[in-house]
Design a protein around this motif. Structure first.
Motif, mmCIF file in Angstrom:
data_model
loop_
_atom_site.group_PDB
_atom_site.id
_atom_site.type_symbol
_atom_site.label_atom_id
_atom_site.label_comp_id
_atom_site.label_asym_id
_atom_site.label_seq_id
_atom_site.Cartn_x
_atom_site.Cartn_y
_atom_site.Cartn_z
ATOM 1 N N MET A 65 0.875 -1.397 -0.031
ATOM 2 C CA MET A 65 -0.180 0.092 -0.067
ATOM 3 C C MET A 65 0.986 1.222 -0.158
ATOM 4 S SD MET A 65 -3.018 -0.896 2.854
ATOM 5 C CE MET A 65 -3.658 -2.427 2.821
ATOM 6 N N ALA A 66 1.819 1.260 0.784
ATOM 7 C CA ALA A 66 2.728 2.437 0.982
ATOM 8 C C ALA A 66 3.531 2.771 -0.395
ATOM 9 C CB ALA A 66 3.712 2.153 2.180
ATOM 10 N N SER A 70 3.077 5.947 -2.458
ATOM 11 C CA SER A 70 4.024 6.956 -2.993
ATOM 12 C C SER A 70 3.976 7.003 -4.627
ATOM 13 C CB SER A 70 5.558 6.494 -2.750
ATOM 14 O OG SER A 70 5.934 5.172 -3.461
ATOM 15 N N ARG A 71 3.669 6.017 -5.300
ATOM 16 C CA ARG A 71 3.852 5.945 -6.899
ATOM 17 C C ARG A 71 2.511 6.490 -7.528
ATOM 18 N NH1 ARG A 71 7.637 5.411 -10.621
ATOM 19 N NH2 ARG A 71 6.793 4.479 -12.318
ATOM 20 N N PRO A 184 14.212 10.060 -0.175
ATOM 21 C CA PRO A 184 12.951 10.550 0.023
ATOM 22 C C PRO A 184 12.053 9.635 -0.551
ATOM 23 C CG PRO A 184 14.279 12.546 -0.655
ATOM 24 C CD PRO A 184 15.019 11.130 -0.895
ATOM 25 N N PHE A 185 11.130 9.214 0.335
ATOM 26 C CA PHE A 185 9.953 8.157 -0.166
ATOM 27 C C PHE A 185 8.603 8.845 -0.308
ATOM 28 C CE2 PHE A 185 7.012 4.990 1.166
ATOM 29 C CZ PHE A 185 7.073 4.274 0.091
ATOM 30 N N HIS A 186 8.171 9.455 0.560
ATOM 31 C CA HIS A 186 6.845 10.020 0.547
ATOM 32 C C HIS A 186 6.638 11.030 1.350
ATOM 33 C CE1 HIS A 186 2.491 10.080 -0.432
ATOM 34 N NE2 HIS A 186 2.276 10.036 0.665
ATOM 35 N N LYS A 187 6.325 12.437 0.692
ATOM 36 C CA LYS A 187 6.017 13.577 1.836
ATOM 37 C C LYS A 187 4.644 13.535 2.341
ATOM 38 C CE LYS A 187 9.224 16.697 -0.910
ATOM 39 N NZ LYS A 187 9.460 18.005 -1.474
ATOM 40 N N VAL A 311 0.141 7.507 8.799
ATOM 41 C CA VAL A 311 1.514 7.425 9.715
ATOM 42 C C VAL A 311 2.596 7.992 8.579
ATOM 43 C CG1 VAL A 311 3.367 6.175 10.570
ATOM 44 C CG2 VAL A 311 1.125 5.877 11.263
ATOM 45 N N LEU A 312 2.603 7.720 7.235
ATOM 46 C CA LEU A 312 3.684 7.783 6.361
ATOM 47 C C LEU A 312 4.059 9.603 6.318
ATOM 48 C CD1 LEU A 312 3.282 5.645 3.291
ATOM 49 C CD2 LEU A 312 5.107 5.585 4.911
#
Length: 390
Positions: A65-66, A70-71, A184-187, A311-312
């Motif tokens: 899901m995460a 992000s995508r 960086p992954f997901h703001k 949370v992300l």
């Protein structure tokens, strides 16, 4: 739209080929999302896996899901979940609807082959992650000690305690923050994240009140499966006894039907939480069948979805903190140890019973690690071979 379709079909491929349970799923994910697609770096992936180990619910589904989030945003997270969950849910629902006419014991040979090939898949993934995340003696020691402790005293809460201790160790004893990678992954959106966290706790608190107030079977089902998804740490295998306590004593599902579904859910690809769809389908009380299956499936996974989205946005900021980044080095090494322990129990112990099993597993490892064959080819080949040697 292109990103949405790519997220869905990549997750669908994983949902059709990811055999072996939650630990093996993370291995398949690493191969697909990190090595092949390069949607996420190894370090960011390891950080994400570590985060999901702290959250209740199915870790592998949360990681998917995460990455979908992000995508391709929230819709990407939904599509990633649908793609990964759909194959196993459909199999389990049809199995539930037709269980009285099916004899699972006649399929033991190829079902066992799937368990054997999972050993090769998990071993390859641990080797690859270990090379990157445990490059020095300190982190190798963390990984091995984590594995040793869990093989003696395994529990979901002990895993969390070890991750916390490894993070503290990392702050004080691992290399300086200036040398640490941070991709960086997901703001994300913190306001939206706060709303989703509020929804997570709100449903957890108020669903039991609604259940008592209205005495409606749909609300009872939704509450039981939502609580199971919200309160269980340690992934799919841990949630099964909790679900059994919800559906068997209440008379919704007989113990024989529960155990039959449990057996098949361990032999098919995709998340073990999809077992909830089977329980909804075979429930003796309406809503059941397809309607009950969908209600239970959505309820079981909804807590994970709410937590990941919630949370992300805060997690990305925390990852930039120098002490947090150093702690993640220790935590990531500990994750490798958790996977190493899981390679033995339950992956190895449920699959390797003879010399033939071991020979088939190391052959699969050979073709995965050194011939670099796609995992789905090795899985299919192993199943075909299983028809002849078992």
């Amino acid at each position: 739209m292109k990103n949405h379709l790519e997220v869905f079909f990549t997750a669908l491929k994983l949902g059709c080929t990811s055999f072996g349970g939650p630990i093996a799923h993370l291995s398949y994910f690493h191969d697909e999302y990190v090595t092949k697609k390069k949607w996420i770096s190894s370090h960011a992936y390891a950080d994400l896996v570590a985060l999901c180990q702290f959250l209740p619910g199915p870790a592998s589904s949360q990681v998917g899901m995460a990455i979908g989030l992000s995508r391709a945003g929230i819709f990407g997270a939904i599509l990633s979940w649908i793609g990964f969950t759909l194959p196993s849910a459909i199999i389990l629902i049809f199995f539930g609807l037709g269980i009285t006419t099916m004899d699972v014991t006649t399929h033991n040979h190829w079902l066992h082959g799937l368990k054997v090939v999972a050993v090769a898949v998990v071993a390859q993934a641990i080797l690859g992650m270990g090379k990157k995340l445990c490059p020095d003696k300190e982190r190798i020691t963390i990984a091995v000690l984590t594995s040793v402790i869990l093989l003696f005293l395994n529990s979901a809460f002990l895993q969390v305690a070890i991750l916390v201790f490894s993070g503290i160790f990392g702050i004080f004893f691992l290399k300086s923050a200036s040398d640490l990678p941070h991709e960086p992954f997901h703001k994300g959106n913190k306001t939206l994240g706060s709303v989703f966290i509020f929804l997570f706790f709100g449903l957890l608190i108020f669903l039991p009140f609604l259940r008592e107030l209205y005495q409606n079977q749909t609300i009872k089902l939704f509450d039981s499966f939502y609580r199971a998804g919200a309160l269980v740490f340690g992934g799919g295998h841990v949630v099964l006894p909790l679900l059994q306590a919800e559906v068997v004593p209440s008379g919704w599902v007989s113990n024989d039907l529960f155990l039959a579904g449990y057996g098949i859910s361990n032999a098919i690809p995709g998340p073990l939480f999809a077992f909830s769809s089977y329980l909804g389908a075979v429930s003796s009380v309406e809503p059941n069948g397809w309607e009950g299956a969908i209600i239970c499936l959505v309820a079981a996974f909804l807590p994970s979805f709410l937590l990941v989205i919630g949370v992300l946005p805060f997690w990305e900021k925390l990852r930039k903190n120098p002490n947090i980044r150093k702690s993640m080095l220790g935590i990531n090494a500990s994750v490798v140890g958790i996977l190493l322990a899981a390679l033995y129990q339950p992956v190895w112990t449920n699959a390797i019973f003879s010399g033939k099993d071991f020979a088939l597993a190391i052959t699969g490892f050979l073709f995965l690690e050194f011939w670099k064959l796609p995992s789905w080819i090795v899985v299919v080949a192993t199943v075909l071979i299983s028809f002849y040697i078992y």
